[in-house]
Design a protein around this motif. Structure first.
Motif, short mmCIF file in Angstrom:
data_model
loop_
_atom_site.label_atom_id
_atom_site.label_comp_id
_atom_site.label_asym_id
_atom_site.label_seq_id
_atom_site.Cartn_x
_atom_site.Cartn_y
_atom_site.Cartn_z
N GLU A 1 36.69 39.37 44.05
CA GLU A 1 35.57 39.41 43.11
C GLU A 1 34.95 40.81 43.05
O GLU A 1 33.72 40.97 43.20
N PRO B 1 28.94 44.27 33.01
CA PRO B 1 30.21 44.03 32.33
C PRO B 1 30.97 45.30 31.94
O PRO B 1 32.20 45.36 32.10
N THR C 1 34.14 42.75 40.76
CA THR C 1 33.21 43.03 39.66
C THR C 1 32.01 42.09 39.67
O THR C 1 31.21 42.10 38.74
N SER D 1 32.56 46.63 34.90
CA SER D 1 33.63 45.72 35.33
C SER D 1 34.95 46.09 34.70
O SER D 1 36.00 46.13 35.37
N THR E 1 39.00 36.64 40.62
CA THR E 1 37.89 36.81 39.68
C THR E 1 37.54 35.47 39.02
O THR E 1 38.39 34.57 38.93
N HIS E 2 36.30 35.37 38.58
CA HIS E 2 35.90 34.21 37.78
C HIS E 2 35.57 34.64 36.34
O HIS E 2 35.14 33.83 35.54
N GLU E 3 35.78 35.93 36.05
CA GLU E 3 35.41 36.48 34.75
C GLU E 3 36.58 36.39 33.77
O GLU E 3 37.49 37.21 33.77
N GLU F 1 36.73 36.95 30.64
CA GLU F 1 36.86 38.05 29.69
C GLU F 1 37.80 39.13 30.23
O GLU F 1 38.59 39.71 29.48
#
Length: 228
Positions: A163, A170, A165, A173, A194-196, A198
């Motif tokens: 994780e 953003p 970022t 990131s 990651t959980h992002e 995008e």
């Protein structure tokens, strides 16, 4: 580079943290690991770093069966892996140069070699002009770049980013993942949790989805390799 063979991990009477996971990461790949909280992502990373041992199955990294590593050999094994954490883990009393150099000093690298290698990696992450600043004088994104430089300075064969970022904005990131992608193009294997979504959609690296301890999808988002 990484091979998990029918790996399971239990922490007690509850459901398995990992349930019969088989996964291969080739040398030089960039792989996102995604999944909800509690899915098993952190357990997977702990197994790769030999912080935990599987309840069943085998974990191999660069051909080494981690289950056969003696306790004495574990620190030497970990030196071949660069690790980047969400919370940076910089030493506040040390400036940027000293934080990165610390990773070399603990492995008894000479002062001459430290003076050669640290400026090189700081330049690589764009922080050479801020070598004498302290963590509190840096933005979150800059602190994560220092952490990345520290992970790189030992020239690892693989970087594990947990994780990385999570504590930065953003825009920064994207810069961190772009930097990891450039490092990957030079041949370093990158595994990033990651959980992002995008980031995953934008960079379109191979993506492994974990749910309730099982791999439920593996491939590039929108690509032909994906399976469900």
């Amino acid at each position: 580079m990484v091979e998990l063979v029918n790996v399971s991990k239990s922490y007690g009477k509850g459901p398995l943290a990992l349930d019969d996971v088989s996964l291969t990461v080739e040398d030089g790949e960039f792989v996102f690991i995604v999944g909800s909280s509690g899915a098993g992502k952190s357990t997977l990373l702990k197994l790769l770093l030999r912080e935990e041992e599987p309840t069943g199955g085998k974990v191999l990294v660069d051909g080494v069966d981690l289950g056969r590593l003696t306790r004495r050999r574990i620190p030497y094994f970990r030196r071949s892996i660069g690790v980047v954490f969400q919370d940076f883990r910089l030493i506040p009393q040390m400036n940027v140069f000293e934080n990165v150099a610390f990773a070399l000093r603990v492995t008894n690298v000479s002062t001459k070699e430290i003076k050669r290698r640290v400026p090189y990696v700081l330049d690589l992450v764009g922080l050479l002009p801020k070598a004498k600043r302290f963590p509190e004088q840096l933005s979150g994104g800059e602190q994560q770049r220092v952490a990345l430089a520290r992970a790189l300075v030992n020239n690892p064969s693989m970087i594990i980013a947990d994780e990385p970022t999570g504590n930065i904005d953003p825009a920064m990131s994207f810069e961190i993942v772009e930097l990891l992608s450039e490092i990957n193009k030079c041949g370093t294997t990158v595994i990033m949790v990651t959980h992002e979504h995008e980031l995953v959609s934008r960079f379109r690296h191979r993506t492994v989805v974990i749910d309730r301890g099982r791999v439920v999808a593996d491939g590039k988002i929108g690509g032909k390799r994906a399976r469900q």
